[in-house]
Design an enzyme around this catalytic site. Structure first.
Site, PDB file in Angstrom:
ATOM      1  N   CYS A  25       0.862  -1.180   0.000  1.00 45.92           N
ATOM      2  CA  CYS A  25       0.000   0.000   0.000  1.00 45.92           C
ATOM      3  C   CYS A  25       0.904   1.238   0.000  1.00 45.92           C
ATOM      4  O   CYS A  25       2.136   1.133   0.139  1.00 45.92           O
ATOM      5  CB  CYS A  25      -0.854   0.002   1.261  1.00 45.92           C
ATOM      6  SG  CYS A  25       0.169   0.036   2.749  1.00 45.92           S
ATOM      7  N   HIS A  28       5.293  -4.818   8.952  1.00 38.68           N
ATOM      8  CA  HIS A  28       5.258  -6.181   9.474  1.00 38.68           C
ATOM      9  C   HIS A  28       5.462  -7.209   8.356  1.00 38.68           C
ATOM     10  O   HIS A  28       4.526  -7.882   7.930  1.00 38.68           O
ATOM     11  CB  HIS A  28       3.926  -6.430  10.198  1.00 38.68           C
ATOM     12  CG  HIS A  28       3.873  -5.769  11.542  1.00 38.68           C
ATOM     13  ND1 HIS A  28       2.691  -5.443  12.166  1.00 38.68           N
ATOM     14  CD2 HIS A  28       4.849  -5.370  12.387  1.00 38.68           C
ATOM     15  CE1 HIS A  28       2.948  -4.881  13.337  1.00 38.68           C
ATOM     16  NE2 HIS A  28       4.256  -4.818  13.481  1.00 38.68           N
ATOM     17  N   HIS A  53       3.596   2.090  11.654  1.00 38.77           N
ATOM     18  CA  HIS A  53       2.450   1.891  12.549  1.00 38.77           C
ATOM     19  C   HIS A  53       2.219   3.053  13.495  1.00 38.77           C
ATOM     20  O   HIS A  53       1.200   3.109  14.170  1.00 38.77           O
ATOM     21  CB  HIS A  53       2.647   0.606  13.363  1.00 38.77           C
ATOM     22  CG  HIS A  53       2.931  -0.563  12.482  1.00 38.77           C
ATOM     23  ND1 HIS A  53       4.193  -1.063  12.293  1.00 38.77           N
ATOM     24  CD2 HIS A  53       2.113  -1.293  11.708  1.00 38.77           C
ATOM     25  CE1 HIS A  53       4.135  -2.077  11.428  1.00 38.77           C
ATOM     26  NE2 HIS A  53       2.888  -2.233  11.062  1.00 38.77           N
ATOM     27  N   HIS A 104      -1.137  -4.431  19.671  1.00 42.34           N
ATOM     28  CA  HIS A 104      -0.646  -4.032  18.347  1.00 42.34           C
ATOM     29  C   HIS A 104      -0.011  -2.647  18.453  1.00 42.34           C
ATOM     30  O   HIS A 104      -0.531  -1.760  19.118  1.00 42.34           O
ATOM     31  CB  HIS A 104      -1.782  -4.035  17.326  1.00 42.34           C
ATOM     32  CG  HIS A 104      -1.291  -3.907  15.907  1.00 42.34           C
ATOM     33  ND1 HIS A 104      -0.935  -2.691  15.359  1.00 42.34           N
ATOM     34  CD2 HIS A 104      -1.059  -4.833  14.950  1.00 42.34           C
ATOM     35  CE1 HIS A 104      -0.522  -2.890  14.110  1.00 42.34           C
ATOM     36  NE2 HIS A 104      -0.590  -4.190  13.840  1.00 42.34           N
ATOM     37  N   GLU A 160       0.202  -0.184  16.445  1.00 43.95           N
ATOM     38  CA  GLU A 160      -0.596   0.961  16.010  1.00 43.95           C
ATOM     39  C   GLU A 160      -1.564   1.405  17.111  1.00 43.95           C
ATOM     40  O   GLU A 160      -1.742   2.595  17.371  1.00 43.95           O
ATOM     41  CB  GLU A 160      -1.373   0.614  14.733  1.00 43.95           C
ATOM     42  CG  GLU A 160      -2.169   1.812  14.231  1.00 43.95           C
ATOM     43  CD  GLU A 160      -3.113   1.468  13.096  1.00 43.95           C
ATOM     44  OE1 GLU A 160      -2.741   0.674  12.218  1.00 43.95           O
ATOM     45  OE2 GLU A 160      -4.235   2.006  13.100  1.00 43.95           O
ATOM     46  N   SER A 200       1.362  -9.483  10.781  1.00 37.63           N
ATOM     47  CA  SER A 200       0.732  -8.489   9.908  1.00 37.63           C
ATOM     48  C   SER A 200      -0.781  -8.595  10.072  1.00 37.63           C
ATOM     49  O   SER A 200      -1.406  -9.539   9.598  1.00 37.63           O
ATOM     50  CB  SER A 200       1.135  -8.752   8.453  1.00 37.63           C
ATOM     51  OG  SER A 200       0.241  -8.096   7.579  1.00 37.63           O
ATOM     52  N   SER A 201      -1.344  -7.608  10.746  1.00 41.06           N
ATOM     53  CA  SER A 201      -2.774  -7.657  11.053  1.00 41.06           C
ATOM     54  C   SER A 201      -3.609  -7.798   9.785  1.00 41.06           C
ATOM     55  O   SER A 201      -4.499  -8.642   9.694  1.00 41.06           O
ATOM     56  CB  SER A 201      -3.168  -6.384  11.809  1.00 41.06           C
ATOM     57  OG  SER A 201      -4.554  -6.287  11.957  1.00 41.06           O
ATOM     58  N   ASN A 202      -3.323  -6.982   8.783  1.00 37.28           N
ATOM     59  CA  ASN A 202      -4.189  -7.029   7.600  1.00 37.28           C
ATOM     60  C   ASN A 202      -4.051  -8.338   6.850  1.00 37.28           C
ATOM     61  O   ASN A 202      -5.003  -8.815   6.234  1.00 37.28           O
ATOM     62  CB  ASN A 202      -3.960  -5.796   6.719  1.00 37.28           C
ATOM     63  CG  ASN A 202      -2.734  -5.912   5.849  1.00 37.28           C
ATOM     64  OD1 ASN A 202      -2.801  -6.418   4.735  1.00 37.28           O
ATOM     65  ND2 ASN A 202      -1.581  -5.480   6.353  1.00 37.28           N
ATOM     66  N   SER A 223       1.842  -5.249   3.378  1.00 38.11           N
ATOM     67  CA  SER A 223       3.280  -5.064   3.614  1.00 38.11           C
ATOM     68  C   SER A 223       4.128  -6.060   2.821  1.00 38.11           C
ATOM     69  O   SER A 223       5.303  -6.262   3.123  1.00 38.11           O
ATOM     70  CB  SER A 223       3.573  -5.193   5.113  1.00 38.11           C
ATOM     71  OG  SER A 223       2.923  -6.328   5.640  1.00 38.11           O
TER      72      SER A 223
HETATM   73 FE1  SF4 Z   1      -1.243   3.066   5.817  1.00 35.53          FE
HETATM   74 FE2  SF4 Z   1      -1.350   0.761   7.133  1.00 35.53          FE
HETATM   75 FE3  SF4 Z   1      -3.272   1.380   5.407  1.00 35.53          FE
HETATM   76 FE4  SF4 Z   1      -0.894   0.794   4.497  1.00 35.53          FE
HETATM   77  S1  SF4 Z   1      -2.247  -0.598   5.601  1.00 35.53           S
HETATM   78  S2  SF4 Z   1      -2.155   2.549   3.838  1.00 35.53           S
HETATM   79  S3  SF4 Z   1       0.446   1.604   6.104  1.00 35.53           S
HETATM   80  S4  SF4 Z   1      -2.783   2.485   7.300  1.00 35.53           S
END
Ligand code: SF4
Length: 333
Positions: A31, A60, A93, A143, A145, A241-243, A286
């Site tokens: 991202c 992460h 973060h 976390h 963040e 990595s949370s996402n 990430s």
């Molecule tokens: Fe920003 Fe985290 Fe969203 Fe990437 S995932 S755009 S680093 S808030």
């Protein structure tokens, strides 16, 4: 063969006549905030030379951290591990004001690579705290963040770690409550948490704009699109990595028969492909694309060379580098 996309793929037909294909989610991977943070470390190494200290993992992802380490970045847990006067970069973060103060007290030079979309949530927390509103911060305990955002207004912030935490919440005035969130949560689970919070506090205010960022949302929408057709979804991303972890959950919630997270292709197992004809592939925000390509190569070598990219959104957001790394402006221009 790759169809339905602009991806430069490769061709490996299955040899036993069975239909095998890969649905490759897009958007996936880096991202704008991760790209900015990684480039910030690279640029700092270029401008200042090694070592450049980085508090916590810049993003992460194991591969990214290892690659930057090899180039001279030194990852530390806290600023007290950084020699006095040295240069330290804060990760994407975000950090609390207390961390900035600790760095200043040690005379550290700092570069703040906090994602601007995280900074936006920090500002919201500061603003609501200034108005003396109770802030219910939906996010994962521990976390980085969440620690950074909560640290902006520790007296006003209460963490709500998912729907099951809602009953524990206490507020001073149910008429003066707002929810904010970590940027990388599951949209669906967060909305469920908000629904339950609103049952308890009907006057609950929404954030001024979405806190779950565009990249997290787009990657979840894309994986929802491929999951119903996938016997197996492979999510490339690190365990912290949370996402990325959310993508596994979202895939399972939306019909994938199985979903696995791997850091890299070497972790894939042949047994996972038994009885599988459609594999979905995606990656967290990430994750560099090279790691996805390695996974696709591994699949292609096993007869899954027919790759269809399924795109649900275009992304063109770019953030400028932290100001310490931008070229100085020439006087008079
Ligand atoms: Fe920003 Fe985290 Fe969203 Fe990437 S995932 S755009 S680093 S808030």
């Amino acid at each position: 063969m790759l169809t339905g996309s602009t991806y430069d793929g490769w061709v490996t037909a299955s040899t036993d006549g069975t239909t095998r294909r890969v649905l490759l989610a897009a958007p996936r991977g880096y991202c704008a905030g991760v790209d900015r943070a990684v480039v910030a470390v690279e640029k700092a190494l270029e401008l200042h030379g090694a070592p450049v200290y980085v508090r916590k993992e810049i993003v992460h992802n194991k591969y990214v951290v290892q690659t930057l380490s090899e180039r001279g970045a030194v990852f530390v847990e806290e600023t007290d591990q950084v020699p006095e006067g040295a240069l330290v970069i804060f990760s994407a973060h975000g950090v609390s004001p207390a961390v900035h103060a600790q760095a200043e007290a040690r005379g550290l030079r700092t570069i703040d690579a906090t994602c601007p979309l995280v900074t936006k949530v920090h500002r919201e927390a500061v603003r609501f705290a200034r108005d003396d509103v109770d802030i219910l911060l939906i996010g994962h305990q521990g976390h980085e963040e969440v620690e950074g955002t909560a640290g902006e207004a520790p007296e006003h912030v209460q963490l709500v770690d998912g729907p099951d935490d809602v009953d524990k919440v206490t507020v001073r005035d149910p008429e003066r409550v707002v929810w904010l969130s970590q940027t990388t949560l599951s949209v669906d689970e967060t909305m469920e948490t908000v629904r339950r919070l609103r049952e308890r506090f009907p006057a609950l205010q929404d954030p001024p704009s979405d806190d779950i960022c565009y990249a997290t949302q787009n990657r979840q929408v894309a994986v929802k699109k491929i999951a119903p057709e996938a016997d197996l979804v492979i999510v490339v991303g690190s365990a912290n990595s949370s996402n990325s972890v959310r993508l596994v959950e979202v895939a399972l919630d939306h019909g994938a028969r199985a979903a696995r997270r791997v850091d890299r292709a070497a972790e894939l197992q042949d047994a996972w492909l038994e009885g599988v004809s459609t594999v979905g592939v995606t990656s967290g925000a990430s994750v560099p694309e090279i790691l996805v390509r390695d996974v696709l190569d591994w699949l292609a070598a096993r007869g899954f060379g027919d790759v269809h990219e399924v795109r649900t959104a275009e992304e063109d957001l770019l953030f400028s580098l932290p100001r310490e790394l931008r070229p100085a402006r020439t006087a008079g221009r």
